[in-house]
Design a protein around this motif. Structure first.
Motif, mmCIF file in Angstrom:
data_model
loop_
_atom_site.group_PDB
_atom_site.id
_atom_site.type_symbol
_atom_site.label_atom_id
_atom_site.label_comp_id
_atom_site.label_asym_id
_atom_site.label_seq_id
_atom_site.Cartn_x
_atom_site.Cartn_y
_atom_site.Cartn_z
ATOM 1 N N TYR A 92 26.522 -5.727 -13.025
ATOM 2 C CA TYR A 92 26.595 -4.282 -12.941
ATOM 3 C C TYR A 92 26.589 -3.893 -11.458
ATOM 4 O O TYR A 92 25.679 -4.296 -10.716
ATOM 5 N N THR A 144 25.266 -10.141 -16.388
ATOM 6 C CA THR A 144 24.123 -9.241 -16.541
ATOM 7 C C THR A 144 24.304 -8.453 -17.836
ATOM 8 O O THR A 144 25.417 -8.033 -18.161
ATOM 9 N N ASN A 146 22.428 -5.436 -20.445
ATOM 10 C CA ASN A 146 21.358 -4.522 -20.824
ATOM 11 C C ASN A 146 21.224 -4.537 -22.349
ATOM 12 O O ASN A 146 21.988 -5.212 -23.048
ATOM 13 N N ASN A 149 24.360 -3.447 -24.384
ATOM 14 C CA ASN A 149 25.413 -4.466 -24.395
ATOM 15 C C ASN A 149 25.035 -5.645 -25.287
ATOM 16 O O ASN A 149 25.879 -6.218 -25.977
ATOM 17 N N PHE A 193 13.415 -4.382 -14.771
ATOM 18 C CA PHE A 193 13.213 -3.379 -15.823
ATOM 19 C C PHE A 193 12.629 -2.110 -15.246
ATOM 20 O O PHE A 193 12.185 -2.081 -14.088
ATOM 21 N N ASN A 246 19.902 7.971 -22.131
ATOM 22 C CA ASN A 246 18.596 7.541 -21.628
ATOM 23 C C ASN A 246 17.658 8.723 -21.419
ATOM 24 O O ASN A 246 16.598 8.564 -20.818
ATOM 25 N N LEU A 345 14.032 0.504 -20.028
ATOM 26 C CA LEU A 345 15.354 -0.017 -19.705
ATOM 27 C C LEU A 345 15.194 -1.423 -19.129
ATOM 28 O O LEU A 345 14.371 -1.630 -18.229
ATOM 29 N N VAL A 346 15.974 -2.363 -19.648
ATOM 30 C CA VAL A 346 15.869 -3.758 -19.208
ATOM 31 C C VAL A 346 17.265 -4.309 -18.920
ATOM 32 O O VAL A 346 18.196 -4.105 -19.707
ATOM 33 N N ILE A 347 17.399 -4.999 -17.805
ATOM 34 C CA ILE A 347 18.645 -5.696 -17.472
ATOM 35 C C ILE A 347 18.327 -7.185 -17.364
ATOM 36 O O ILE A 347 17.394 -7.571 -16.659
ATOM 37 N N SER A 383 12.892 -1.288 -8.028
ATOM 38 C CA SER A 383 13.030 -1.831 -9.384
ATOM 39 C C SER A 383 11.882 -2.803 -9.647
ATOM 40 O O SER A 383 11.332 -3.398 -8.716
#
Length: 468
Positions: A92, A144, A146, A149, A193, A246, A345-347, A383
């Motif tokens: 991303y 990556t 989230n 996805n 996250f 979000n 939110l988590v990536i 982050s």
């Protein structure tokens, strides 16, 4: 009946051994002139017969990685720079700022000069090709991902079969791995996250003689503070970007709403509880007209930097735009209505199960999740790293915001979009249609009726149009 492993199992283990040894040579774990482990040791490690091990080593000889020396073993040859392993990394673009990603990749390249990382920016909007399509088209090895996805990868089957199964990493917050786990198997390693929080300008609160927000704040408290902080056309007291998946789902979560579904799995939109949640949410920001027209989440942070707004609902990710602003700002838990809940939110990082460089991709993943890299994320961004020891590092004395570590106290309030019992596709459709409700051009019931009609099977829609 026999329990002997299938022939394909042997081949898979042999391929794994080949890929692992080639990667270890390419990354310098085995240097020029060093001997590989003995055939017996390799056989035990990969559960292969001596014959299979020799066959695999012969392939490494053919590829120029090693030479066999009788009664000595397999010796590593000098690597040809042209034989470097290429890892295609789909990322991303926001992570360049939110995780200091370019610096991490530069450090990886210096550490592993035999692995060439090809950076491939990924689409992020719902209108772009899906993550699965992008990964397949670009032949991406490491990607990556989230939570939205990840859900898309599961649409075609019960398992995200495009991803390599992974082992949980000790030290990563356990609550981050749960949503990336399907039927007991982890497919995505959490990387960074953030919860959704309230961010505020401390100097504005001092000027207005207001106490700073705390964990007991409700949306009614925000409304009262908004009146005291607003300065007509010069400054907004509070800004809430409704037009984002979000943001507005926060009101549904805090009211304890869950979508009911038809027997075929279609969501039921015409729900009195849902209408009340939407109307209640609109009421909280009804006097902030700028909130209604914004579709870009970054707008909130830009206005906040220019001190045109005193309070915004944002994430640790988005606050990276504030780091160099010089503003005296801080954060507090998200205000609540019925229950104290916020979105998490988590990536994460996932390996393409069908990628050409799985072992090198694993090396890059391990590097990005190492203590060194995770501490770099902590030092250079706002982050939150997934590795607990890095996230809770307190070496910075002048960090902003002062309450950075507040997230540890609100972990019980963390929730995911999935807790609404709706797919990301359904929420995206709602997000698009609700614009007419937020701008008061349609009432909630009209919007929800249209959404329900959109979900109807073609045959049912045809019958409805015929009867009209």
């Amino acid at each position: 009946m026999t329990n002997r492993p299938k022939r394909t199992t042997f081949k898979t283990r042999m391929d794994d051994m080949l890929a692992a040894l080639a990667n270890d040579i390419a990354t310098g774990k085995y240097k020029q002139g060093e001997l590989l482990p003995s055939e017996i040791a390799l056989g035990e490690q990969y559960r292969l017969s001596k014959k299979s091990v020799r066959k695999a080593l012969d392939k490494l000889v053919d590829q120029g990685y090693i030479e066999k020396q009788p009664r000595v073993g397999a010796r590593v040859l000098a690597m040809n720079p042209g034989m470097r392993t290429i890892v295609k990394f789909g990322y991303y673009p926001s992570l360049v700022q939110d995780a200091n990603l370019n610096a991490l990749i530069d450090a990886f390249r210096a550490r592993y000069p035999h692995i060439r990382v090809e950076m491939i920016p990924l689409p992020f909007t719902q209108y772009s090709p899906t993550m699965r399509e992008s990964m397949e088209r670009e032949a991406i090895d490491l990607v990556t991902v989230n939570l939205q996805n990840y859900e898309q990868f599961q649409d075609r089957s019960l398992h995200p079969d495009a991803f390599e199964p992974l082992e949980p990493i000790d030290g990563i917050y356990p609550f981050l791995t749960k949503p990336f786990t399907t039927d007991g198997t982890l497919y995505v390693q959490p990387f960074v996250f953030s919860p959704i929080v309230l961010c505020y300008n401390k100097s504005h609160f001092r000027e207005a003689g207001l106490s700073e927000p705390d964990s007991g704040w409700t949306w009614a408290d925000v409304g009262r503070a908004n009146e005291a902080l607003s300065r007509g056309r010069d400054r907004l007291g509070f800004l809430f970007n409704l037009a984002s998946t979000n943001r507005w789902p926060l009101f549904l979560l805090q009211e304890g709403f869950k979508f009911r579904t038809e027997p075929d799995g279609r969501p039921i939109y015409r729900d009195a509880h849902l209408i009340r949640c939407l109307e209640k949410g609109l009421g909280y920001v009804d006097d902030q007209l700028a909130s209604l027209s914004m579709t870009d989440e970054e707008v909130s942070e830009r206005l906040f930097v220019h001190q045109k707004v005193s309070m915004i609902v944002t994430s640790y990710f988005r606050m990276n735009a504030l780091r160099q602003s010089g503003l005296d700002f801080d954060i507090s838990p998200l205000p609540y209505s019925k229950e104290a809940r916020t979105l998490l939110l988590v990536i994460g990082l996932a390996i393409n199960k069908h990628g050409a460089s799985k072992q090198a991709a694993k090396t890059l993943m391990d590097f990005l999740l190492s203590q060194e890299s995770q501490l770099s994320v902590r030092r250079h961004t706002l982050s939150i790293p997934s590795l607990r020891s890095a996230a809770e590092n307190r070496e910075h004395k002048d960090e902003r915001p002062l309450r950075f570590h507040m997230y540890r106290d609100i972990i019980p309030t963390f929730h995911f979009h999935g807790d609404l019992n709706a797919t990301s596709a359904s929420l995206n459709r709602m997000n698009h249609e609700l614009t007419l409700f937020w701008t008061k051009l349609e009432d909630a019931e009209t919007v929800l009726q249209r959404l329900e009609d959109m979900e109807k099977p073609a045959s049912e829609s045809e019958r409805a149009s015929t009867s009209i």
